[in-house]
Design a protein around this motif. Structure first.
Motif, mmCIF file in Angstrom:
data_model
loop_
_atom_site.group_PDB
_atom_site.id
_atom_site.type_symbol
_atom_site.label_atom_id
_atom_site.label_comp_id
_atom_site.label_asym_id
_atom_site.label_seq_id
_atom_site.Cartn_x
_atom_site.Cartn_y
_atom_site.Cartn_z
ATOM 1 N N VAL A 138 -14.135 44.333 -22.657
ATOM 2 C CA VAL A 138 -14.829 43.331 -21.853
ATOM 3 C C VAL A 138 -14.318 43.317 -20.416
ATOM 4 N N THR A 139 -13.017 43.575 -20.208
ATOM 5 C CA THR A 139 -12.502 43.595 -18.828
ATOM 6 C C THR A 139 -13.007 44.822 -18.072
ATOM 7 N N THR A 140 -13.265 45.911 -18.790
ATOM 8 C CA THR A 140 -13.862 47.081 -18.137
ATOM 9 C C THR A 140 -15.252 46.729 -17.603
ATOM 10 N N THR A 141 -16.017 45.992 -18.404
ATOM 11 C CA THR A 141 -17.349 45.550 -17.961
ATOM 12 C C THR A 141 -17.247 44.631 -16.753
ATOM 13 N N LEU A 142 -16.308 43.674 -16.813
ATOM 14 C CA LEU A 142 -16.146 42.734 -15.702
ATOM 15 C C LEU A 142 -15.676 43.454 -14.444
ATOM 16 N N ALA A 143 -14.732 44.372 -14.591
ATOM 17 C CA ALA A 143 -14.236 45.105 -13.427
ATOM 18 C C ALA A 143 -15.331 45.948 -12.793
ATOM 19 N N PRO B 261 -9.747 36.240 -9.486
ATOM 20 C CA PRO B 261 -10.761 35.218 -9.186
ATOM 21 C C PRO B 261 -11.998 35.296 -10.080
ATOM 22 N N TRP B 262 -12.148 36.394 -10.818
ATOM 23 C CA TRP B 262 -13.433 36.689 -11.459
ATOM 24 C C TRP B 262 -13.477 36.325 -12.936
ATOM 25 N N VAL B 263 -12.387 35.795 -13.491
ATOM 26 C CA VAL B 263 -12.397 35.399 -14.908
ATOM 27 C C VAL B 263 -13.039 34.028 -15.101
ATOM 28 N N TYR B 264 -13.411 33.366 -14.019
ATOM 29 C CA TYR B 264 -14.103 32.081 -14.103
ATOM 30 C C TYR B 264 -15.608 32.330 -14.134
ATOM 31 N N PRO B 265 -16.305 31.973 -15.192
ATOM 32 C CA PRO B 265 -17.770 32.139 -15.186
ATOM 33 C C PRO B 265 -18.433 31.431 -14.005
ATOM 34 N N SER B 266 -17.876 30.291 -13.589
ATOM 35 C CA SER B 266 -18.469 29.544 -12.476
ATOM 36 C C SER B 266 -18.407 30.321 -11.162
ATOM 37 N N HIS B 267 -17.512 31.299 -11.082
ATOM 38 C CA HIS B 267 -17.392 32.097 -9.862
ATOM 39 C C HIS B 267 -18.612 32.997 -9.675
ATOM 40 N N TRP B 268 -19.305 33.254 -10.770
ATOM 41 C CA TRP B 268 -20.445 34.164 -10.730
ATOM 42 C C TRP B 268 -21.737 33.375 -10.462
ATOM 43 N N ASP B 269 -21.872 32.950 -9.225
ATOM 44 C CA ASP B 269 -23.061 32.230 -8.770
ATOM 45 C C ASP B 269 -23.758 33.087 -7.719
ATOM 46 N N VAL B 270 -25.002 33.447 -7.996
ATOM 47 C CA VAL B 270 -25.672 34.436 -7.159
ATOM 48 C C VAL B 270 -25.840 33.954 -5.722
ATOM 49 N N ASP B 271 -26.144 32.674 -5.521
ATOM 50 C CA ASP B 271 -26.376 32.183 -4.155
ATOM 51 C C ASP B 271 -25.096 32.191 -3.329
ATOM 52 N N SER B 272 -23.989 31.734 -3.902
ATOM 53 C CA SER B 272 -22.737 31.704 -3.144
ATOM 54 C C SER B 272 -22.188 33.118 -2.933
ATOM 55 N N ARG C 126 -20.997 37.170 -15.090
ATOM 56 C CA ARG C 126 -20.793 35.856 -15.705
ATOM 57 C C ARG C 126 -20.674 35.984 -17.227
ATOM 58 N N SER C 127 -21.487 36.827 -17.819
ATOM 59 C CA SER C 127 -21.433 37.030 -19.266
ATOM 60 C C SER C 127 -20.089 37.622 -19.683
ATOM 61 N N ALA C 128 -19.594 38.592 -18.917
ATOM 62 C CA ALA C 128 -18.303 39.208 -19.254
ATOM 63 C C ALA C 128 -17.164 38.203 -19.106
ATOM 64 N N ALA C 129 -17.205 37.388 -18.055
ATOM 65 C CA ALA C 129 -16.160 36.367 -17.876
ATOM 66 C C ALA C 129 -16.183 35.368 -19.025
ATOM 67 N N ALA C 130 -17.385 34.974 -19.466
ATOM 68 C CA ALA C 130 -17.496 34.046 -20.589
ATOM 69 C C ALA C 130 -16.952 34.669 -21.872
ATOM 70 N N ILE D 270 -14.518 36.855 -22.051
ATOM 71 C CA ILE D 270 -13.054 36.839 -21.956
ATOM 72 C C ILE D 270 -12.517 35.481 -22.389
ATOM 73 N N ILE D 271 -13.153 34.416 -21.928
ATOM 74 C CA ILE D 271 -12.697 33.074 -22.291
ATOM 75 C C ILE D 271 -12.898 32.829 -23.784
ATOM 76 N N ALA D 272 -14.012 33.300 -24.337
ATOM 77 C CA ALA D 272 -14.238 33.142 -25.779
ATOM 78 C C ALA D 272 -13.190 33.913 -26.573
ATOM 79 N N THR D 273 -12.844 35.097 -26.111
ATOM 80 C CA THR D 273 -11.807 35.895 -26.775
ATOM 81 C C THR D 273 -10.457 35.178 -26.709
ATOM 82 N N ALA D 274 -10.177 34.577 -25.558
ATOM 83 C CA ALA D 274 -8.928 33.834 -25.403
ATOM 84 C C ALA D 274 -8.881 32.635 -26.341
ATOM 85 N N ARG D 275 -9.975 31.901 -26.425
ATOM 86 C CA ARG D 275 -10.019 30.737 -27.321
ATOM 87 C C ARG D 275 -9.730 31.158 -28.768
ATOM 88 N N ALA D 276 -10.321 32.273 -29.174
ATOM 89 C CA ALA D 276 -10.101 32.751 -30.539
ATOM 90 C C ALA D 276 -8.629 33.097 -30.772
#
Length: 581
Positions: free
Chosen positions: A232-237, A268-279, A296-300, A302-308
């Motif tokens: 998943v981090t390969t996808t995000l990177a 900075p990119w592990v936050y799904p909220s950071h992935w906002d197209v307009d900003s 945004r999907s990849a960041a989400a 990562i967080i789901a994997t962390a929660r597990a």
């Protein structure tokens, strides 16, 4: 025997460091000042290489790369030689600065930097046997020199003012400035700061550092988790690289196969909220809905994997920590020459231990500077109170063992601390100023007996504007739990956010009634226990709140006469539960 005591200073240090738009500016300013003073110290050491006692450097204790941060050089020379050697040291500082400006603007025009560096010096003559008098005279004359500075004229037309330092004109960026920074309006000195701090982590990287380090540590011992994260981090990177975003140069431990991107560039990119197209489009033209959606999907994921794996999501908050020894300046002014030299060496050793503590035990923190007597650092919200407590414990241990100069009353020197929690999107200059103000509150706030200092001020600045602050003596009950330990105890556990919010409201509503019980500790404790238990809390939480409420310090004695103030600590505890748990 006649001697000259020479003091060379660089003025406006706190302003130079505090005028910042990024952590790179803060770190770069600190690094530049340290390099300047080390260059000056090396110059003095070379000039006095053949001199014997009592001549030589006093502050800093050494002139090598490990010399502690400082804004001054202090040295003793034979009588009559002080002015020439002082001017030589000042010229070396200015030459070192010019060299750094040339390096920052390599390949282009080198602009002037009006007012930077702000070097001043004094040389006073007297007997080494009356060193305290020499010291006092030098400090008095230096204050006068600062008031009577001569400014070189500088004129620049048709230039916008610097966004960091509005008293200075902006200049075109250096040729090596990163593409996303080239539209910024910075002064020449501002660009040099940015260049010097290029390896500093961003605020978002600092805020997510604890989360990422926990993931890395878990993956190091769990091969299945490592493989999942690597995918998943390969996808995000890949999404980040398509944006052509600048790469972070700050890395976290430990190193895990396939997860180098998580250690550095994805901060900075592990936050799904950071992935906002307009900003994102405002800074990265390559940001399109498909790419941003993939990120945004990849960041989400990562967080789901962390929660597990039992790891909480990344907090959007970081902390700025400032520590300063109490009344040290007054103590130094009363010392003999040998005692002051010994104190300088002890402060240098403490600075080294502080660096080792952060590098070894708190590698997700970023040390901006340490001079032994003062310190500034950034760290993730999760680390802040533990780091503050560990640094204060160092001072306490060193003082008890006689490895620090005593305070002006002869007792072991103490330290005060300011800790400010801020959202990663908050303006950094305001946040750094807030840390300085928190440190000032820790020193000035008193209890009803008039005691001050040796305290910690914890400030919460939420993104929505809500603020909370508590000022506590470091040891509310002598030789027992620290204030940071009690704050940790006072916060509810997992799922306890409603408890903390409700409890703070009840305590605020009943403040006057609870204060009426302040003189009857058993009855007060029983009432707090009743309120806490009704909210679903524990006796441990109640006990911590009773202690914190009784020891809360204030800037001025409350005209209402309140002596029991549990609300500030309860509000800070609520934040800790929500964002730093």
């Amino acid at each position: 025997m006649s001697v000259d005591l020479v003091v060379v200073t660089v003025g406006g240090v706190q302003r130079f460091i505090g005028e910042a738009r990024s952590t790179a500016d803060v770190s770069g300013a600190s690094d530049l000042l340290q390099r300047l003073l080390r260059a000056g110290a090396a110059q003095v050491a070379t000039q006095l290489v053949d001199a014997s006692e009592p001549y030589g450097l006093i502050f800093p204790a050494g002139s090598g790369d490990d010399a502690p941060a400082s804004n001054k050089l202090v040295f003793l020379v034979p009588g009559g030689e002080g002015a020439a050697l002082a001017e030589g040291a000042a010229d070396r500082l200015r030459a070192a600065w010019r060299s750094m400006v040339e390096e920052a603007f390599v390949g282009g025009d080198v602009p002037p930097t009006p007012g930077v560096p702000d070097v001043a010096w004094v040389a006073v003559t007297g007997s080494p046997d009356e060193y305290d008098s020499l010291w006092a005279t030098a400090q008095h004359e230096l204050a006068g020199r600062r008031r009577a500075r001569v400014f070189a004229p500088y004129e620049q037309e048709n230039r916008m003012l610097c966004a960091q330092s509005p008293g200075l004109p902006s200049v075109p960026p250096p040729a090596n400035a990163r593409s996303h920074e080239r539209d910024e309006k910075l002064s020449a000195a501002g660009w040099v700061k940015r260049w010097a701090g290029a390896r500093a982590p961003s605020t978002a990287s600092l805020a997510s550092a604890w989360f990422r380090s926990q993931l890395l540590a878990a993956a190091a011992s769990d091969d299945e988790l490592r493989v999942e994260l690597a995918s998943v981090t390969t996808t995000l990177a890949a999404a980040v690289r398509h944006l052509k975003a600048p790469r972070e140069r700050w890395t976290l431990p430990p190193r895990v196969d396939g997860l180098d991107a998580l250690r550095a560039e994805l901060g900075p990119w592990v936050y799904p909220s950071h992935w906002d197209v307009d900003s994102l489009r405002r800074e990265f033209p390559a940001a399109d809905p498909v790419l941003v959606g993939a990120g945004r999907s990849a960041a989400a994921r990562i967080i789901a994997t962390a929660r597990a794996a039992g790891i909480a999501p990344p907090s959007p908050y970081l902390a700025i920590l400032a520590q300063d020894l109490d009344r040290l300046g007054r103590a130094l002014g009363r010392m003999s020459l040998p005692a002051q030299r010994a104190a300088s060496a002890q402060l240098s050793e403490l600075a080294g231990r502080q660096r080792e503590l952060i590098d070894g035990d708190h590698p997700t923190a970023h040390l901006v500077y340490t001079g032994g007597d003062d310190l500034l650092a950034f760290c993730p919200a999760h680390e802040a109170l533990a780091l503050a407590a560990a640094l204060r414990a160092q001072v306490r241990e060193a003082g008890a063992q006689g490895r620090l100069p005593p305070g002006p009353d002869g007792a072991p020197v103490t330290a005060s601390t300011g800790v400010v929690f801020v959202h990663m999107s908050n303006p950094l200059q305001d946040a750094v100023d807030g840390a300085r103000r928190a440190l000032g509150q820790a020193k000035s706030a008193t209890d009803r007996a008039g005691r001050s200092r040796d305290a910690v001020c914890v400030v919460v600045r939420r993104r929505g504007g809500e603020r909370a602050a508590t000022v506590q003596p470091w040891w509310p009950v002598p030789d027992q739990q620290r204030a940071t330990d009690l704050l940790d105890l006072a916060r509810p556990g997992a799922g306890g956010q409603e408890l903390s919010a409700g409890l703070a409201g009840v305590l605020e509503r009943d403040a006057e009634q609870l204060d009426a019980l302040a003189g009857d500790r058993p009855l007060l404790s029983a009432e707090i226990e009743r309120l806490v238990l009704r909210q679903g809390g524990t006796l441990e939480i109640a006990s911590a709140l009773v202690t914190l409420g009784r020891t809360e310090r204030v800037e001025r004695v409350d005209v209402t006469g309140l002596t029991f103030r549990p609300v500030p600590a309860a509000l800070v505890a609520r934040f800790l539960s929500q964002e730093a748990g």
